[in-house]
Design a protein around this motif. Structure first.
Motif, PDB file in Angstrom:
ATOM      1  N   PHE A 255     -34.299  -1.027 -23.667  1.00 22.33           N
ATOM      2  CA  PHE A 255     -35.145   0.025 -24.224  1.00 22.33           C
ATOM      3  C   PHE A 255     -35.520   1.002 -23.121  1.00 22.33           C
ATOM      4  CE2 PHE A 255     -35.512  -3.333 -27.268  1.00 22.33           C
ATOM      5  CZ  PHE A 255     -35.778  -2.727 -28.485  1.00 22.33           C
ATOM      6  N   SER A 256     -35.412   2.273 -23.420  1.00 25.33           N
ATOM      7  CA  SER A 256     -35.828   3.290 -22.452  1.00 25.33           C
ATOM      8  C   SER A 256     -37.350   3.305 -22.356  1.00 25.33           C
ATOM      9  CB  SER A 256     -35.331   4.669 -22.893  1.00 25.33           C
ATOM     10  OG  SER A 256     -36.021   5.101 -24.054  1.00 25.33           O
ATOM     11  N   ASP A 257     -37.862   3.915 -21.305  1.00 24.07           N
ATOM     12  CA  ASP A 257     -39.315   4.019 -21.145  1.00 24.07           C
ATOM     13  C   ASP A 257     -39.938   4.752 -22.331  1.00 24.07           C
ATOM     14  OD1 ASP A 257     -39.089   2.702 -18.765  1.00 24.07           O
ATOM     15  OD2 ASP A 257     -39.150   4.522 -17.524  1.00 24.07           O
ATOM     16  N   GLY A 258     -39.242   5.795 -22.813  1.00 22.41           N
ATOM     17  CA  GLY A 258     -39.757   6.546 -23.956  1.00 22.41           C
ATOM     18  C   GLY A 258     -39.821   5.708 -25.208  1.00 22.41           C
TER      19      GLY A 258
ATOM     20  N   TYR B 101     -38.570  -5.968 -36.762  1.00 17.07           N
ATOM     21  CA  TYR B 101     -38.056  -4.678 -36.291  1.00 17.07           C
ATOM     22  C   TYR B 101     -36.928  -4.883 -35.284  1.00 17.07           C
ATOM     23  CZ  TYR B 101     -38.356   0.305 -35.263  1.00 17.07           C
ATOM     24  OH  TYR B 101     -38.069   1.636 -35.134  1.00 17.07           O
ATOM     25  N   ILE B 102     -37.145  -5.808 -34.358  1.00 15.88           N
ATOM     26  CA  ILE B 102     -36.116  -6.110 -33.361  1.00 15.88           C
ATOM     27  C   ILE B 102     -34.876  -6.691 -34.040  1.00 15.88           C
ATOM     28  CG2 ILE B 102     -35.548  -7.494 -31.334  1.00 15.88           C
ATOM     29  CD1 ILE B 102     -37.490  -5.146 -30.851  1.00 15.88           C
ATOM     30  N   THR B 103     -35.087  -7.520 -35.043  1.00 16.54           N
ATOM     31  CA  THR B 103     -33.964  -8.099 -35.785  1.00 16.54           C
ATOM     32  C   THR B 103     -33.125  -7.010 -36.443  1.00 16.54           C
ATOM     33  OG1 THR B 103     -35.201 -10.131 -36.235  1.00 16.54           O
ATOM     34  CG2 THR B 103     -33.312  -9.673 -37.649  1.00 16.54           C
ATOM     35  N   ARG B 104     -33.791  -6.000 -37.015  1.00 13.97           N
ATOM     36  CA  ARG B 104     -33.062  -4.897 -37.646  1.00 13.97           C
ATOM     37  C   ARG B 104     -32.236  -4.127 -36.612  1.00 13.97           C
ATOM     38  NH1 ARG B 104     -37.767  -4.116 -40.649  1.00 13.97           N
ATOM     39  NH2 ARG B 104     -38.420  -2.326 -39.424  1.00 13.97           N
ATOM     40  N   ILE B 105     -32.830  -3.893 -35.454  1.00 16.26           N
ATOM     41  CA  ILE B 105     -32.115  -3.150 -34.408  1.00 16.26           C
ATOM     42  C   ILE B 105     -30.841  -3.888 -34.009  1.00 16.26           C
ATOM     43  CG2 ILE B 105     -32.215  -2.489 -31.967  1.00 16.26           C
ATOM     44  CD1 ILE B 105     -35.130  -1.754 -32.378  1.00 16.26           C
ATOM     45  N   VAL B 106     -30.970  -5.190 -33.793  1.00  8.79           N
ATOM     46  CA  VAL B 106     -29.811  -5.991 -33.379  1.00  8.79           C
ATOM     47  C   VAL B 106     -28.781  -6.077 -34.503  1.00  8.79           C
ATOM     48  CG1 VAL B 106     -29.060  -8.295 -32.683  1.00  8.79           C
ATOM     49  CG2 VAL B 106     -31.156  -7.329 -31.726  1.00  8.79           C
ATOM     50  N   THR B 107     -29.256  -6.195 -35.739  1.00 13.16           N
ATOM     51  CA  THR B 107     -28.356  -6.337 -36.886  1.00 13.16           C
ATOM     52  C   THR B 107     -27.465  -5.114 -37.058  1.00 13.16           C
ATOM     53  OG1 THR B 107     -29.945  -7.756 -38.027  1.00 13.16           O
ATOM     54  CG2 THR B 107     -28.242  -6.726 -39.386  1.00 13.16           C
ATOM     55  N   PHE B 108     -28.035  -3.937 -36.860  1.00  9.94           N
ATOM     56  CA  PHE B 108     -27.275  -2.705 -37.083  1.00  9.94           C
ATOM     57  C   PHE B 108     -26.630  -2.154 -35.817  1.00  9.94           C
ATOM     58  CE2 PHE B 108     -30.260  -2.707 -40.685  1.00  9.94           C
ATOM     59  CZ  PHE B 108     -29.336  -2.620 -41.725  1.00  9.94           C
ATOM     60  N   ALA B 109     -26.724  -2.912 -34.731  1.00  9.54           N
ATOM     61  CA  ALA B 109     -26.081  -2.475 -33.489  1.00  9.54           C
ATOM     62  C   ALA B 109     -24.564  -2.536 -33.632  1.00  9.54           C
ATOM     63  CB  ALA B 109     -26.546  -3.353 -32.331  1.00  9.54           C
ATOM     64  N   ASP B 110     -23.864  -1.556 -33.065  1.00  3.15           N
ATOM     65  CA  ASP B 110     -22.403  -1.463 -33.224  1.00  3.15           C
ATOM     66  C   ASP B 110     -21.641  -2.268 -32.185  1.00  3.15           C
ATOM     67  OD1 ASP B 110     -22.674   0.267 -35.381  1.00  3.15           O
ATOM     68  OD2 ASP B 110     -22.813   2.016 -34.071  1.00  3.15           O
ATOM     69  N   SER B 111     -22.279  -2.586 -31.065  1.00  4.52           N
ATOM     70  CA  SER B 111     -21.548  -3.277 -30.004  1.00  4.52           C
ATOM     71  C   SER B 111     -22.456  -4.278 -29.319  1.00  4.52           C
ATOM     72  CB  SER B 111     -21.034  -2.257 -28.982  1.00  4.52           C
ATOM     73  OG  SER B 111     -22.121  -1.587 -28.365  1.00  4.52           O
TER      74      SER B 111
ATOM     75  N   ILE C  46     -31.590   1.489 -26.429  1.00  4.60           N
ATOM     76  CA  ILE C  46     -32.455   2.112 -27.431  1.00  4.60           C
ATOM     77  C   ILE C  46     -33.330   3.163 -26.766  1.00  4.60           C
ATOM     78  CG2 ILE C  46     -34.202   1.696 -29.188  1.00  4.60           C
ATOM     79  CD1 ILE C  46     -31.539   0.382 -29.771  1.00  4.60           C
ATOM     80  N   THR C  47     -33.231   4.378 -27.257  1.00  4.88           N
ATOM     81  CA  THR C  47     -34.081   5.466 -26.763  1.00  4.88           C
ATOM     82  C   THR C  47     -35.081   5.842 -27.846  1.00  4.88           C
ATOM     83  OG1 THR C  47     -32.648   7.236 -27.603  1.00  4.88           O
ATOM     84  CG2 THR C  47     -32.118   6.316 -25.435  1.00  4.88           C
ATOM     85  N   ALA C  48     -35.986   6.755 -27.516  1.00  5.66           N
ATOM     86  CA  ALA C  48     -36.994   7.184 -28.478  1.00  5.66           C
ATOM     87  C   ALA C  48     -36.356   7.816 -29.710  1.00  5.66           C
ATOM     88  CB  ALA C  48     -37.965   8.165 -27.812  1.00  5.66           C
ATOM     89  N   ASP C  49     -35.201   8.445 -29.545  1.00  6.67           N
ATOM     90  CA  ASP C  49     -34.521   9.089 -30.674  1.00  6.67           C
ATOM     91  C   ASP C  49     -34.023   8.070 -31.703  1.00  6.67           C
ATOM     92  OD1 ASP C  49     -34.933  11.542 -29.545  1.00  6.67           O
ATOM     93  OD2 ASP C  49     -32.997  11.563 -28.499  1.00  6.67           O
ATOM     94  N   HIS C  50     -33.875   6.831 -31.267  1.00  3.41           N
ATOM     95  CA  HIS C  50     -33.417   5.787 -32.185  1.00  3.41           C
ATOM     96  C   HIS C  50     -34.558   5.205 -33.019  1.00  3.41           C
ATOM     97  CE1 HIS C  50     -30.049   5.267 -29.089  1.00  3.41           C
ATOM     98  NE2 HIS C  50     -29.498   5.756 -30.187  1.00  3.41           N
ATOM     99  N   LEU C  51     -35.783   5.679 -32.796  1.00  2.00           N
ATOM    100  CA  LEU C  51     -36.943   5.073 -33.452  1.00  2.00           C
ATOM    101  C   LEU C  51     -37.702   6.058 -34.334  1.00  2.00           C
ATOM    102  CD1 LEU C  51     -38.302   3.170 -30.314  1.00  2.00           C
ATOM    103  CD2 LEU C  51     -36.834   2.258 -32.110  1.00  2.00           C
ATOM    104  N   PRO C  52     -37.024   6.781 -35.231  1.00  2.00           N
ATOM    105  CA  PRO C  52     -37.737   7.730 -36.087  1.00  2.00           C
ATOM    106  C   PRO C  52     -38.700   7.032 -37.034  1.00  2.00           C
ATOM    107  CG  PRO C  52     -35.492   7.415 -36.859  1.00  2.00           C
ATOM    108  CD  PRO C  52     -35.585   6.730 -35.538  1.00  2.00           C
ATOM    109  N   PHE C  53     -38.346   5.811 -37.460  1.00  4.34           N
ATOM    110  CA  PHE C  53     -39.217   5.085 -38.394  1.00  4.34           C
ATOM    111  C   PHE C  53     -40.560   4.771 -37.748  1.00  4.34           C
ATOM    112  CE2 PHE C  53     -40.703   0.938 -40.004  1.00  4.34           C
ATOM    113  CZ  PHE C  53     -40.944   1.297 -41.319  1.00  4.34           C
TER     114      PHE C  53
END
Length: 483
Positions: A336-339, A359-369, A374-381
């Protein structure tokens, strides 16, 4: 030479303790009043240990404890107390006391062991033991002072055979906390069994707790042991205790008072030595005032009360929690980036640790590789929810649940009208099915939105929505609706 301070107004008790510990090679000073205590020169007399009686005719034991810990912070203090003042003894441990012992001293060997262990214990190793136990059960100690304090208090009372009531909002990790208490106790090699009192009907919960005899009711084809019997030498954890029915509360009270119970349909009383831990996300004192919870049961359960702080009050621990959750996915490399971390720490997390875990589970589940940054732009929700919540918090909390959903409903209406206006034949059943689906989605959305405004307090959310707790869980798809 190790020096011990004894503070007790009973001269006989002071003389006995002085003789006991002097014979063990300790230097002992006994004071029987506040006047004698005030005469101590703490600048020139260092004490490694102190035993303070809470009940003094001319002084408050807690005040003396504060004075000792202020003047000599490294002094280990044991509080001497009667059973009726155990709650005060627990408060004393929150103020810095290391342990307490009940008077009269029925077991002198235990008294000696407590004092010896306390005086030879290394503070660093004790801290390490807490961290090791917490790690084993998945409890993150973190850096938050309030959380560290409640964990230290839990560790101190774990070895006592007293009931503990664990409070905290939904998702704060009350069961994990209960497991920590079990592992820190002398029962750690016995069973830890948990049951959710809100997830079972009254009859099922009764059978689950106390067991039943063969033929006790329809479907009881064989005798079955209950949890009080199975966990007799271990720990029984009752989650959502506030949802237990009045009948169950009466039976629980009897077990706590007599340590005896009977199976459903049984005639012979059975004995249990189970240590009881209970948890709730509701205010039981308020429930008592509203006659929804028995006052006598509340006081039996609330011998020691430990309140777990919500995640929004321990945001400095979020990076550690994320690191802990990511260990579940060893094949993934997520950073995760500082932002991004700053954004996650700015969010209020109404669902607390459980929401963060999901939330972390969702991030890992939809990860492509296997490697994801993860940057701030990846967290609009998270960003959207944080801004919305801050706006609501700035207002007067009387905001109507569902405000801001007009666009969602309008879009659904426009899409539906556009779709069906192009059809000559309309399937009414299909329309009604879609309306039912919309009803379900709106119901859940309203509950989630209201939970945000109440910071995860389900009881308050249900009150604002004018529905029962069972209905609220049903709308969240957590259990079948029985209403």
């Amino acid at each position: 030479m190790t020096s011990i301070l004894i503070i007790d107004d009973e001269v006989e008790v002071g003389n006995f303790l002085s003789h006991l510990f002097t014979s063990k090679g300790y230097k002992v000073r006994v004071v029987n009043s506040k006047k004698e205590f005030d005469a101590i020169d703490f600048d020139h007399h260092q004490f490694q240990g102190a035993m303070i009686d809470l009940k003094l005719p001319d002084a408050n034991g807690l005040a003396l404890l504060k004075h000792v810990k202020r003047r000599q912070p490294h002094c280990k203090v044991i509080i001497m107390t009667g059973y009726s003042t155990i709650k005060t003894a627990v408060e004393a441990m929150k103020l810095g006391a290391s342990d307490y012992i009940e008077k009269p001293f029925d077991d002198i060997d235990l008294l000696e062991k407590q004092v010896d262990d306390l005086l030879v214990a290394n503070g660093t190793s004790n801290e390490q033991r807490i961290l090791d136990l917490a790690t084993n059960v998945g409890l993150i100690v973190g850096h938050n002072e309030a959380m560290r304090q409640v964990i230290q208090t839990a560790y101190k009372v774990a070895g006592k055979h007293v009931n503990v009531l664990i409070g905290g909002e939904t998702g704060t990790g009350k069961e994990v906390f209960a497991r920590f208490i079990h592992q820190a106790s002398q029962r750690c090699y016995e069973s830890f069994i948990g049951v959710n009192c809100g997830a079972l009907s009254e009859s099922l919960l009764e059978s689950e707790l106390f067991g039943h005899e063969k033929g006790a009711f329809t479907g009881a084809t064989q005798k079955r042991k209950g949890l009080f019997e199975i966990a007799s030498k271990g720990t029984l954890f009752l989650d959502e205790i506030a949802e237990a029915s009045t009948s169950i509360q009466v039976k629980l009270l009897r077990v706590l008072e007599t340590r005896e119970f009977m199976r459903v349909g049984g005639e012979q009383p059975l004995h249990t030595n189970a240590r009881l831990l209970a948890a709730t996300n509701e205010d039981l004192q308020e429930a008592v005032q509203q006659k929804k919870f028995r006052e006598d049961l509340f006081y039996r359960l609330n011998v020691v009360h430990l309140e777990i702080p919500p995640l929004r009050d321990r945001k400095e621990d979020i990076p550690l929690l994320i690191e802990h959750f990511l260990k579940r996915y060893p094949s993934m490399e997520v950073s995760f980036s500082d932002g991004a971390l700053e954004m996650l720490q700015s969010y209020e997390w109404p669902g607390n640790i459980r929401e963060l875990s999901n939330y972390i589970t969702r991030i890992v589940t939809f990860a492509d590789s296997g490697h994801v940054n993860i940057t701030a732009d990846h967290l609009p929700f998270a960003k959207q929810r944080s801004v919305t919540l801050k706006k609501r918090t700035a207002n007067d909390h009387t905001e109507t649940p569902g405000t801001g959903m007009d666009n969602f409903i309008e879009k659904w209406r426009d899409d539906a009208l556009s779709f069906y206006s192009k059809k000559e034949v309309i399937n009414l059943e299909e329309v009604l099915a879609q309306l039912k689906q919309l009803e379900s989605q709106l119901g859940k959305a309203l509950v989630l939105q209201t939970l945000e405004t109440t910071h995860g307090n389900r009881k308050e959310a249900a009150k604002r929505l004018q529905i029962s707790m069972r209905k609220l869980r049903y709308l969240l798809n957590e259990k079948r609706n029985t209403e």
